[in-house]
Design a protein around this motif. Structure first.
Motif, short mmCIF file in Angstrom:
data_model
loop_
_atom_site.label_atom_id
_atom_site.label_comp_id
_atom_site.label_asym_id
_atom_site.label_seq_id
_atom_site.Cartn_x
_atom_site.Cartn_y
_atom_site.Cartn_z
N GLY A 1 0.83 -1.20 0.00
CA GLY A 1 0.00 0.00 0.00
C GLY A 1 0.86 1.24 0.00
N HIS B 1 -5.97 1.69 7.28
CA HIS B 1 -4.64 1.09 7.12
C HIS B 1 -4.34 0.20 8.33
N ILE C 1 -4.78 -8.18 0.36
CA ILE C 1 -5.02 -6.79 -0.09
C ILE C 1 -6.49 -6.46 0.11
N SER D 1 -7.22 7.67 2.16
CA SER D 1 -6.25 8.78 2.08
C SER D 1 -6.81 9.89 1.20
N1 CTP Z 1 -7.49 0.00 3.04
C1 CTP Z 1 -8.55 -0.50 3.81
N2 CTP Z 1 -9.55 0.33 4.19
C2 CTP Z 1 -9.56 1.63 3.87
C3 CTP Z 1 -8.49 2.17 3.08
C4 CTP Z 1 -7.47 1.31 2.69
O1 CTP Z 1 -8.59 -1.69 4.11
N3 CTP Z 1 -10.56 2.39 4.25
C5 CTP Z 1 -6.45 -0.91 2.60
C6 CTP Z 1 -6.34 -0.99 1.08
O2 CTP Z 1 -7.31 -1.86 0.54
C7 CTP Z 1 -4.93 -1.51 0.91
C8 CTP Z 1 -4.19 -0.87 2.10
O3 CTP Z 1 -5.19 -0.45 3.02
O4 CTP Z 1 -4.92 -2.92 1.09
C9 CTP Z 1 -3.34 0.30 1.67
O5 CTP Z 1 -4.20 1.19 0.95
P1 CTP Z 1 -3.82 2.59 0.32
O6 CTP Z 1 -4.09 2.56 -1.13
O7 CTP Z 1 -2.49 3.01 0.78
O8 CTP Z 1 -4.91 3.50 1.09
P2 CTP Z 1 -6.16 4.35 0.57
O9 CTP Z 1 -6.73 5.06 1.75
O10 CTP Z 1 -7.10 3.45 -0.20
O11 CTP Z 1 -5.41 5.39 -0.37
P3 CTP Z 1 -5.93 6.25 -1.65
O12 CTP Z 1 -7.20 6.93 -1.21
O13 CTP Z 1 -4.79 7.20 -1.92
O14 CTP Z 1 -6.16 5.25 -2.74
#
Ligand code: CTP
Length: 433
Positions: free
Chosen positions: A8, A17, A92, A120
């Motif tokens: 991630g 996360h 994932i 994020s």
């Molecule tokens: N993840 C999760 N629940 C969330 C956000 C992320 O379980 N609410 C998980 C993603 O599915 C991934 C890991 O955390 O397995 C890392 O995700 P990342 O892409 O870094 O985080 P996001 O918040 O999804 O970032 P962005 O919005 O930039 O895509």
């Protein structure tokens, strides 16, 4: 021992996360976490990441769930990692469901449900100011600002204004903007940044009005062919503490910067010969000669500097219409040649020959994603950043950084660079036979 891996970006570390890492760890005995490297994120066009790689790693480490942290540097690395670290299960979030099924050939793939309501992206949108870009145009093509701004956190496109109201309406519908501004005041009220995309003869007056209204300005390049007008715009920008950016992409592009670094760092020895050519035929928009010439002169100034000792130019023209231009510049160690084909076609390229080698960017060098280096010791290398964009994304990312840090002068393409290009064009036009 059951070995698990997950990946991630982990930007602006949040509860989602944390939950993911906790659940990934619970799947086995030993957890490896791959954090995306900055270069990998840039390569896939993710320029909105706020935290540094060190911070993102630190945050993953603090959870205490990771037994090992690695960085993900390139596309396809996951397969190598799974083999190298003898992984049993790849875990994932289910926002990726189906996307990693091919890894089943190497280990078990498990999609885990995401934590609802947080990401994020959402935090970035809430915590960082969104700067609205208003567009002033006189043509239908948007130079991809709409698409590219959609990919940068911190900017969004607002309304459009055109002196031709029908065109503005069509533009608004075509790019699904937030509406047509009936006049400039309405546009300025709705916007933080104004993008000016009009004929060269109208740029100065629109840029001046926008700056005086206290707006940051991105203006197609060059702003004007009159150095007096240009100076005035820079003075207003300084006085109003607003950003004025030339819409010139090459100096912001990672490929160009890497090539500049290689040349200035002495990797090809002393520069003997610099060639930059640009031809209208290969551009999708009806640039004027001056825009082409400015585009080709800028890389020379960035790479060789401003201190050439002499300049000579030859413009082939039919009345006022310039068909071809060649400009020569003598620098202390070598010479530069710029070819600009308006109606006459020339091959688009930048080639820089040094005492120890040559670097080259071929077709569409202003948005290329790789350059080549041939050295006299027989080695040759291709430097690839795997990034497909017309360069606006880097410029917009820089704009957002500047606004958030309160900086008004960019070092990528400064006032000094901008004014020098205009001075060169003025001289070339004055010398025309
Ligand atoms: N993840 C999760 N629940 C969330 C956000 C992320 O379980 N609410 C998980 C993603 O599915 C991934 C890991 O955390 O397995 C890392 O995700 P990342 O892409 O870094 O985080 P996001 O918040 O999804 O970032 P962005 O919005 O930039 O895509």
């Amino acid at each position: 021992m059951k070995r698990i891996i997950t990946y991630g970006t982990f930007d602006l570390f949040h509860e989602g996360h944390y939950n993911m890492l906790k659940r990934a760890k619970a799947e086995g005995d030993y957890l490896i976490v791959g954090v995306t490297g900055d270069r990998y994120d840039v390569g896939r066009g993710k320029l909105s990441v706020k935290d540094s790689l060190a911070t993102r790693i630190e945050n993953v480490k603090k959870t205490g769930f990771a037994d090992m942290i690695i960085t993900e540097e390139y596309l396809g690395q996951k397969i190598s990692d799974i083999i190298k670290y003898d992984i049993d299960t790849f875990v994932i979030g289910d926002d990726w469901r189906g996307k990693f099924d091919h890894l089943n050939n190497y280990c078990t793939v498990k999609y885990i449900s995401r934590t609802e309501g947080i990401s994020s992206t959402k935090i970035r949108e809430e915590e960082f100011k969104i700067n609205r870009i208003g567009i002033i145009t006189d043509k239908m093509s948007d130079n991809q600002i709409v698409k590219e701004s959609g990919l940068i956190a911190g900017v969004s496109v607002g309304k459009v204004y055109a002196e031709d109201g029908t065109l503005a309406g069509k533009f608004n519908n075509n790019y699904q903007l937030q509406g047509v501004a009936g006049n400039l005041r309405e546009l300025f009220e709705d916007s933080d940044v104004i993008y000016i995309r009009v004929d060269i003869k109208d740029r100065y007056r629109f840029a001046k009005e926008a700056l005086q209204a206290g707006k940051h300005v991105i203006c197609d390049f060059p702003f004007s062919l009159d150095s007096g007008e240009q100076k005035e715009l820079w003075n207003i920008a300084r006085e109003k503490e607003r950003i004025l950016l030339d819409n010139i992409k090459a100096p912001y592009s990672q490929t160009f910067i890497q090539m500049m670094w290689a040349v200035q760092g002495g990797l090809i020895g002393d520069v003997i010969d610099f060639n930059c050519s640009v031809s209208k035929k290969d551009l999708d928009i009806p640039y004027l000669f001056y825009e082409l010439a400015a585009m080709a002169v800028a890389p020379m100034l960035k790479i060789l500097g401003h201190d050439y000792t002499s300049m000579d130019s030859r413009l082939i023209h039919e009345g006022d219409a310039i068909e071809f231009a060649t400009m020569y510049f003598e620098y202390p160690t070598g010479r530069a040649k710029i070819n600009v084909g308006n109606t006459i076609r020339v091959e688009n390229q930048i080639e820089i020959i040094g005492t120890k080698g040559t670097v080259r960017i071929g077709d569409n060098w202003w948005k290329a994603d790789y350059f080549e280096m041939d050295k006299t010791d027989g080695t040759n290398e291709v430097f690839n950043i795997n990034f497909n964009s017309n360069g606006f994304r880097f410029l917009l990312a820089n704009l957002v950084d500047m606004i958030s840090q309160g900086i008004i002068e960019t070092k990528f393409f400064s006032e000094r660079d901008s004014r020098k290009v205009t001075a060169i064009l003025e001289e070339a036009i004055a010398n025309r036979e």
